[in-house]
Design a protein around this motif. Structure first.
Motif, PDB file in Angstrom:
ATOM      1  N   LEU A   3       0.847  -1.189   0.000  1.00  0.00           N
ATOM      2  CA  LEU A   3       0.000   0.000   0.000  1.00  0.00           C
ATOM      3  C   LEU A   3       0.882   1.237   0.000  1.00  0.00           C
ATOM      4  CD1 LEU A   3      -2.498  -1.330   2.626  1.00  0.00           C
ATOM      5  CD2 LEU A   3      -2.830  -1.226   0.180  1.00  0.00           C
ATOM      6  N   GLY A   4       1.689   1.348  -1.024  1.00  0.00           N
ATOM      7  CA  GLY A   4       2.596   2.487  -1.094  1.00  0.00           C
ATOM      8  C   GLY A   4       3.778   2.271  -0.177  1.00  0.00           C
ATOM      9  N   GLU A   5       4.358   3.351   0.232  1.00  0.00           N
ATOM     10  CA  GLU A   5       5.553   3.299   1.058  1.00  0.00           C
ATOM     11  C   GLU A   5       5.260   3.279   2.554  1.00  0.00           C
ATOM     12  OE1 GLU A   5       8.744   3.060  -0.122  1.00  0.00           O
ATOM     13  OE2 GLU A   5       7.721   2.738  -2.026  1.00  0.00           O
ATOM     14  N   GLU A   6       4.033   3.615   2.951  1.00  0.00           N
ATOM     15  CA  GLU A   6       3.750   3.783   4.370  1.00  0.00           C
ATOM     16  C   GLU A   6       3.546   2.495   5.140  1.00  0.00           C
ATOM     17  OE1 GLU A   6       1.691   7.247   5.891  1.00  0.00           O
ATOM     18  OE2 GLU A   6       0.864   7.420   3.866  1.00  0.00           O
ATOM     19  N   PHE A   7       2.744   1.582   4.625  1.00  0.00           N
ATOM     20  CA  PHE A   7       2.437   0.348   5.350  1.00  0.00           C
ATOM     21  C   PHE A   7       2.011  -0.739   4.372  1.00  0.00           C
ATOM     22  CE2 PHE A   7      -1.640   2.513   5.073  1.00  0.00           C
ATOM     23  CZ  PHE A   7      -2.555   1.498   4.852  1.00  0.00           C
ATOM     24  N   ASP A  44       4.238  -1.073   9.523  1.00  0.00           N
ATOM     25  CA  ASP A  44       4.907   0.059   8.886  1.00  0.00           C
ATOM     26  C   ASP A  44       6.191  -0.402   8.202  1.00  0.00           C
ATOM     27  OD1 ASP A  44       6.858  -0.208  10.891  1.00  0.00           O
ATOM     28  OD2 ASP A  44       6.270   1.619  11.960  1.00  0.00           O
ATOM     29  N   ARG A  45       6.933   0.533   7.651  1.00  0.00           N
ATOM     30  CA  ARG A  45       8.170   0.194   6.919  1.00  0.00           C
ATOM     31  C   ARG A  45       9.186  -0.554   7.759  1.00  0.00           C
ATOM     32  NH1 ARG A  45       9.444   5.901   4.297  1.00  0.00           N
ATOM     33  NH2 ARG A  45       7.583   6.519   5.385  1.00  0.00           N
ATOM     34  N   GLU A  46       9.176  -0.312   9.066  1.00  0.00           N
ATOM     35  CA  GLU A  46      10.122  -0.986   9.960  1.00  0.00           C
ATOM     36  C   GLU A  46       9.573  -2.314  10.491  1.00  0.00           C
ATOM     37  OE1 GLU A  46       9.532   2.507  10.398  1.00  0.00           O
ATOM     38  OE2 GLU A  46      11.254   2.765   9.080  1.00  0.00           O
ATOM     39  N   GLY A  47       8.391  -2.694  10.042  1.00  0.00           N
ATOM     40  CA  GLY A  47       7.804  -3.956  10.465  1.00  0.00           C
ATOM     41  C   GLY A  47       7.023  -3.891  11.769  1.00  0.00           C
ATOM     42  N   ARG A  48       6.767  -2.680  12.279  1.00  0.00           N
ATOM     43  CA  ARG A  48       5.994  -2.528  13.526  1.00  0.00           C
ATOM     44  C   ARG A  48       4.509  -2.612  13.236  1.00  0.00           C
ATOM     45  NH1 ARG A  48       9.851   2.287  14.642  1.00  0.00           N
ATOM     46  NH2 ARG A  48       8.512   3.072  12.998  1.00  0.00           N
ATOM     47  N   LEU A  49       3.802  -3.342  14.087  1.00  0.00           N
ATOM     48  CA  LEU A  49       2.366  -3.499  13.926  1.00  0.00           C
ATOM     49  C   LEU A  49       1.673  -2.166  14.207  1.00  0.00           C
ATOM     50  CD1 LEU A  49       0.269  -6.481  14.729  1.00  0.00           C
ATOM     51  CD2 LEU A  49      -0.501  -4.321  15.663  1.00  0.00           C
ATOM     52  N   ILE A  50       0.871  -1.707  13.237  1.00  0.00           N
ATOM     53  CA  ILE A  50       0.164  -0.438  13.401  1.00  0.00           C
ATOM     54  C   ILE A  50      -1.348  -0.607  13.375  1.00  0.00           C
ATOM     55  CG2 ILE A  50       2.073   0.920  12.492  1.00  0.00           C
ATOM     56  CD1 ILE A  50       0.429   1.096   9.831  1.00  0.00           C
ATOM     57  N   GLY A  51      -1.823  -1.773  12.961  1.00  0.00           N
ATOM     58  CA  GLY A  51      -3.257  -2.017  12.911  1.00  0.00           C
ATOM     59  C   GLY A  51      -3.529  -3.503  12.754  1.00  0.00           C
ATOM     60  N   CYS A  52      -4.773  -3.889  13.046  1.00  0.00           N
ATOM     61  CA  CYS A  52      -5.132  -5.296  12.943  1.00  0.00           C
ATOM     62  C   CYS A  52      -6.635  -5.468  12.809  1.00  0.00           C
ATOM     63  CB  CYS A  52      -4.621  -6.078  14.151  1.00  0.00           C
ATOM     64  SG  CYS A  52      -5.378  -5.596  15.730  1.00  0.00           S
ATOM     65  N   LEU A  65     -16.750  -9.696  11.776  1.00  0.00           N
ATOM     66  CA  LEU A  65     -15.645  -8.778  11.510  1.00  0.00           C
ATOM     67  C   LEU A  65     -15.345  -8.133  12.858  1.00  0.00           C
ATOM     68  CD1 LEU A  65     -13.880  -7.347   9.306  1.00  0.00           C
ATOM     69  CD2 LEU A  65     -15.610  -5.537   9.366  1.00  0.00           C
ATOM     70  N   ALA A  66     -14.153  -8.344  13.385  1.00  0.00           N
ATOM     71  CA  ALA A  66     -13.881  -7.965  14.769  1.00  0.00           C
ATOM     72  C   ALA A  66     -12.451  -7.465  14.947  1.00  0.00           C
ATOM     73  CB  ALA A  66     -14.121  -9.167  15.691  1.00  0.00           C
ATOM     74  N   SER A  67     -12.231  -6.866  16.089  1.00  0.00           N
ATOM     75  CA  SER A  67     -10.894  -6.461  16.533  1.00  0.00           C
ATOM     76  C   SER A  67     -10.208  -5.500  15.562  1.00  0.00           C
ATOM     77  CB  SER A  67     -10.013  -7.698  16.761  1.00  0.00           C
ATOM     78  OG  SER A  67     -10.655  -8.640  17.581  1.00  0.00           O
ATOM     79  N   ILE A  68     -10.995  -4.626  14.937  1.00  0.00           N
ATOM     80  CA  ILE A  68     -10.418  -3.626  14.038  1.00  0.00           C
ATOM     81  C   ILE A  68      -9.816  -2.530  14.922  1.00  0.00           C
ATOM     82  CG2 ILE A  68     -10.838  -1.997  12.159  1.00  0.00           C
ATOM     83  CD1 ILE A  68     -11.360  -4.984  11.427  1.00  0.00           C
ATOM     84  N   ALA A  69      -8.504  -2.424  14.878  1.00  0.00           N
ATOM     85  CA  ALA A  69      -7.805  -1.470  15.736  1.00  0.00           C
ATOM     86  C   ALA A  69      -6.615  -0.882  14.988  1.00  0.00           C
ATOM     87  CB  ALA A  69      -7.327  -2.166  17.014  1.00  0.00           C
ATOM     88  N   VAL A  70      -6.399   0.411  15.189  1.00  0.00           N
ATOM     89  CA  VAL A  70      -5.280   1.117  14.554  1.00  0.00           C
ATOM     90  C   VAL A  70      -4.649   2.029  15.599  1.00  0.00           C
ATOM     91  CG1 VAL A  70      -4.617   2.757  12.741  1.00  0.00           C
ATOM     92  CG2 VAL A  70      -6.389   1.029  12.281  1.00  0.00           C
ATOM     93  N   ARG A  71      -3.335   2.042  15.641  1.00  0.00           N
ATOM     94  CA  ARG A  71      -2.622   2.941  16.556  1.00  0.00           C
ATOM     95  C   ARG A  71      -3.053   4.386  16.273  1.00  0.00           C
ATOM     96  NH1 ARG A  71       0.860   0.916  19.681  1.00  0.00           N
ATOM     97  NH2 ARG A  71       1.807  -1.109  19.297  1.00  0.00           N
ATOM     98  N   PRO A  72      -3.230   5.190  17.316  1.00  0.00           N
ATOM     99  CA  PRO A  72      -3.732   6.561  17.131  1.00  0.00           C
ATOM    100  C   PRO A  72      -2.966   7.373  16.078  1.00  0.00           C
ATOM    101  CG  PRO A  72      -3.769   6.006  19.445  1.00  0.00           C
ATOM    102  CD  PRO A  72      -3.073   4.853  18.748  1.00  0.00           C
ATOM    103  N   ARG A  77      -5.575   7.446   7.902  1.00  0.00           N
ATOM    104  CA  ARG A  77      -4.612   7.284   6.813  1.00  0.00           C
ATOM    105  C   ARG A  77      -4.933   6.050   5.986  1.00  0.00           C
ATOM    106  NH1 ARG A  77       0.986   8.367   9.965  1.00  0.00           N
ATOM    107  NH2 ARG A  77       1.888   8.197   7.907  1.00  0.00           N
ATOM    108  N   GLY A  78      -6.128   5.499   6.158  1.00  0.00           N
ATOM    109  CA  GLY A  78      -6.569   4.377   5.333  1.00  0.00           C
ATOM    110  C   GLY A  78      -6.225   2.994   5.850  1.00  0.00           C
ATOM    111  N   VAL A  79      -5.617   2.910   7.022  1.00  0.00           N
ATOM    112  CA  VAL A  79      -5.198   1.604   7.546  1.00  0.00           C
ATOM    113  C   VAL A  79      -6.416   0.725   7.838  1.00  0.00           C
ATOM    114  CG1 VAL A  79      -3.945   0.398   9.380  1.00  0.00           C
ATOM    115  CG2 VAL A  79      -3.055   2.567   8.486  1.00  0.00           C
ATOM    116  N   ALA A  80      -7.370   1.232   8.607  1.00  0.00           N
ATOM    117  CA  ALA A  80      -8.557   0.435   8.942  1.00  0.00           C
ATOM    118  C   ALA A  80      -9.333   0.068   7.682  1.00  0.00           C
ATOM    119  CB  ALA A  80      -9.463   1.181   9.920  1.00  0.00           C
ATOM    120  N   SER A  81      -9.466   1.006   6.757  1.00  0.00           N
ATOM    121  CA  SER A  81     -10.194   0.725   5.513  1.00  0.00           C
ATOM    122  C   SER A  81      -9.564  -0.413   4.734  1.00  0.00           C
ATOM    123  CB  SER A  81     -10.253   1.978   4.638  1.00  0.00           C
ATOM    124  OG  SER A  81     -11.070   2.951   5.243  1.00  0.00           O
TER     125      SER A  81
END
Length: 161
Positions: A3-7, A44-52, A65-72, A77-81
């Motif tokens: 998804l591009g360079e961000e995640f 993210d680019r460094e492999g850190r979990l940012i959403g699930c 569909l459950a446990s939709i969570a994204v770091r604040p 920025r489209g992660v949850a979508s």
């Protein structure tokens, strides 16, 4: 999936279990049934979990569909979508979800519709909805929970990838 360079999205691995649990607790959603094997994660680019997110099966045959969570820092920025679209595409309909009523509009974008009649809900959701409705009688305001369902008959084609 890139998804591009961000995640990017990937299936969770055993090493993600602790980060998934920590994120779920941090955002304050239901921490039950967090089996990492069902999770799709955004990193993210460094492999850190940012959403699930996950699709959780229930004993009555329904799937949630459950446990939709994204770091604040990563919100809006489209992660949850991306997580939701991918889980929906992989699982297919029907899918159910429970959310705070103020989030119902967010899930309508993906073709989920509110179900207010408990007789139209699978057993699992009917039971939880009735418990929440009973508890809401003792709390100020409206019922804080929405039960929603998705099936292809109600989903615009543009929602799915």
């Amino acid at each position: 999936m890139s998804l591009g360079e961000e995640f990017h999205l990937r299936q969770a691995i055993a090493g993600d279990a602790g980060a998934i649990r920590a994120l779920i607790f941090r955002v304050g959603i239901n921490p039950r049934d967090l089996d990492w094997r069902r999770f799709l994660v955004a990193v993210d680019r460094e492999g850190r979990l940012i959403g699930c997110g996950q699709v959780k099966p229930h004993s009555d045959g329904s799937r949630e569909l459950a446990s939709i969570a994204v770091r604040p820092h990563w919100r809006r920025r489209g992660v949850a979508s991306e997580i939701i679209r991918r889980l929906m595409a992989d699982a297919g309909p029907p899918l159910w979800l429970m959310c705070r009523s103020e989030l119902a509009g967010f899930y309508r974008r993906y073709g989920f519709g509110s179900i207010e009649d408990p007789s139209r809900m699978p057993r699992y959701f009917r039971r939880v909805y009735r418990l929440a409705s009973t508890a809401a009688r003792w709390l100020p305001g409206d019922n804080p929970m929405a039960v929603m369902a998705w099936d292809t008959a109600a989903t615009p084609a543009a929602i799915l990838p």
